[in-house]
Design a protein around this motif. Structure first.
Motif, PDB file in Angstrom:
ATOM      1  N   GLY A 133     -35.461  44.806  48.134  1.00 16.86           N
ATOM      2  CA  GLY A 133     -35.739  43.844  47.068  1.00 16.86           C
ATOM      3  C   GLY A 133     -37.071  43.169  47.276  1.00 16.86           C
ATOM      4  N   GLU A 135     -38.503  40.527  45.967  1.00 19.35           N
ATOM      5  CA  GLU A 135     -38.531  39.075  46.136  1.00 19.35           C
ATOM      6  C   GLU A 135     -37.990  38.650  47.496  1.00 19.35           C
ATOM      7  OE1 GLU A 135     -40.197  37.015  44.357  1.00 19.35           O
ATOM      8  OE2 GLU A 135     -40.755  38.740  43.138  1.00 19.35           O
ATOM      9  N   SER A 136     -36.951  39.337  47.973  1.00 17.71           N
ATOM     10  CA  SER A 136     -36.396  39.007  49.291  1.00 17.71           C
ATOM     11  C   SER A 136     -37.410  39.287  50.386  1.00 17.71           C
ATOM     12  CB  SER A 136     -35.122  39.815  49.547  1.00 17.71           C
ATOM     13  OG  SER A 136     -34.109  39.447  48.648  1.00 17.71           O
ATOM     14  N   SER A 139     -40.316  36.820  50.212  1.00 20.58           N
ATOM     15  CA  SER A 139     -39.908  35.490  50.656  1.00 20.58           C
ATOM     16  C   SER A 139     -40.002  35.373  52.170  1.00 20.58           C
ATOM     17  CB  SER A 139     -38.478  35.200  50.189  1.00 20.58           C
ATOM     18  OG  SER A 139     -38.039  33.937  50.675  1.00 20.58           O
ATOM     19  N   VAL A 140     -39.552  36.428  52.866  1.00 26.17           N
ATOM     20  CA  VAL A 140     -39.649  36.437  54.333  1.00 26.17           C
ATOM     21  C   VAL A 140     -41.106  36.463  54.772  1.00 26.17           C
ATOM     22  CG1 VAL A 140     -39.144  37.776  56.408  1.00 26.17           C
ATOM     23  CG2 VAL A 140     -37.392  37.517  54.645  1.00 26.17           C
TER      24      VAL A 140
END
Length: 323
Positions: A133, A135-136, A139-140
């Motif tokens: 993903g 976005e996941s 984000s990290v």
């Protein structure tokens, strides 16, 4: 009466062109090398690597090949492996060293282990970006590497596919662009400072660093257009840095060249931060040799006749092959 022995490399095949994104640059580099060699009495054939190349080399073997190829066609190691199989000497790093330098994340790891500072980074595959993903994943990444960062293809040259990211919104678009050039994208901490390129040359007596060339793109970004369009970038050779900083940059460039096992010719790209620390960005095993290329500017700043330097590199390649 004593006679002068003939040059080892009296017949040179210069390879230029190829099918990479950097074909036009390669053609310009190849022509300049060919002209420089010819000016020093070398018989030159200028060849475009295609299906006729290997039969041509077998039918009329040159003393040495000079692959002035940029991008994958010249810097991923494949062509050099074939030249090694054919037993044809060539200018530049071995196939194995070339593969290491071509892969930016691997090169950074090797250079960092040798004690050379390199910006913090992460390499992400296109598959990981999709499967985990976008976005996941981002984000990290943003938690560990917040903007400003640079996003670039893990393999490639001439700043193609590179984006300087200043905000979270720009990061995803930068990843998509990088993935159009390579299946792996490198996200790298952006160091603010003076960008320099240091050419390394070895004509048989060990690698020597040429004067650092400072790069000042008028647009503020040293992208593809700024690299190859005259008037879009100011170059200063030698770089306008303090003597002790220039000395440290030279040491870093030589250390990177040797850590990667490079030979004959390379260009090490660095950024010097406000404290005077040089950071390794990447290495090129066959730097551009056009009229706006930093390697040619550095040769001139060091007092070299460019054609003489190219001829000496060809002679060195032949000597190395018979050792």
């Amino acid at each position: 009466m004593p006679t002068t022995p003939p040059p080892l490399a009296s017949r040179v095949a210069v390879l230029a062109g190829g099918i990479s994104h950097e074909r036009d640059i390669s053609l310009k580099s190849g022509r300049r090398v060919a002209d420089g060699l010819a000016a020093h009495g070398v018989e030159v054939r200028l060849l475009d690597p295609d299906a006729a190349l290997l039969p041509a080399l077998l039918a009329d073997r040159p003393d040495v090949v000079w692959p002035t190829l940029h991008g994958a066609s010249g810097e991923d190691g494949a062509l050099r492996s074939l030249l090694e199989f054919l037993g044809v000497p060539y200018v530049g790093s071995t196939a194995g060293a070339t593969r290491l330098a071509w892969d930016k994340p691997r090169a950074k790891t090797i250079v960092e282990r040798a004690g050379v500072p390199t910006p913090h980074s992460i390499a992400l595959t296109r598959d990981a970006f999709r499967e985990l993903g976008a976005e996941s994943v981002l984000s990290v990444v943003r938690g560990e590497l917040p903007p400003p960062v640079a996003v670039k293809p893990a393999q490639g040259g001439s700043a193609q596919g590179v984006t300087l990211v200043d905000s979270d919104d720009e990061l995803r678009r930068a990843m998509v662009l990088a993935f159009t050039y390579c299946d792996v994208a490198l996200i790298e901490q952006r160091i603010t400072g003076t960008e320099v390129a240091i050419g390394i040359i070895d004509t048989g007596d060990g690698p020597r660093a040429l004067p650092a060339v400072e790069i000042e793109p008028l647009s503020g970004v040293y992208g593809f257009e700024a690299r190859y369009n005259a008037g879009e970038t100011r170059f200063y050779a030698p770089a306008r840095v303090a003597a002790d900083v220039a000395s440290r940059a030279t040491e870093v460039a030589l250390a990177a060249h040797e850590a990667l096992g490079l030979r004959h010719i390379s260009r090490i790209d660095l950024i010097i931060d406000g404290a005077g620390t040089p950071w390794f960005l990447e290495a090129s095993v066959m730097p551009g040799l056009t009229e706006t290329s930093t390697f040619a500017l550095a040769l001139e700043a060091a007092g070299y006749d460019v054609g003489w330097a190219y001829t000496e590199l060809a002679q060195t390649a032949v000597r190395d092959a018979v050792r």
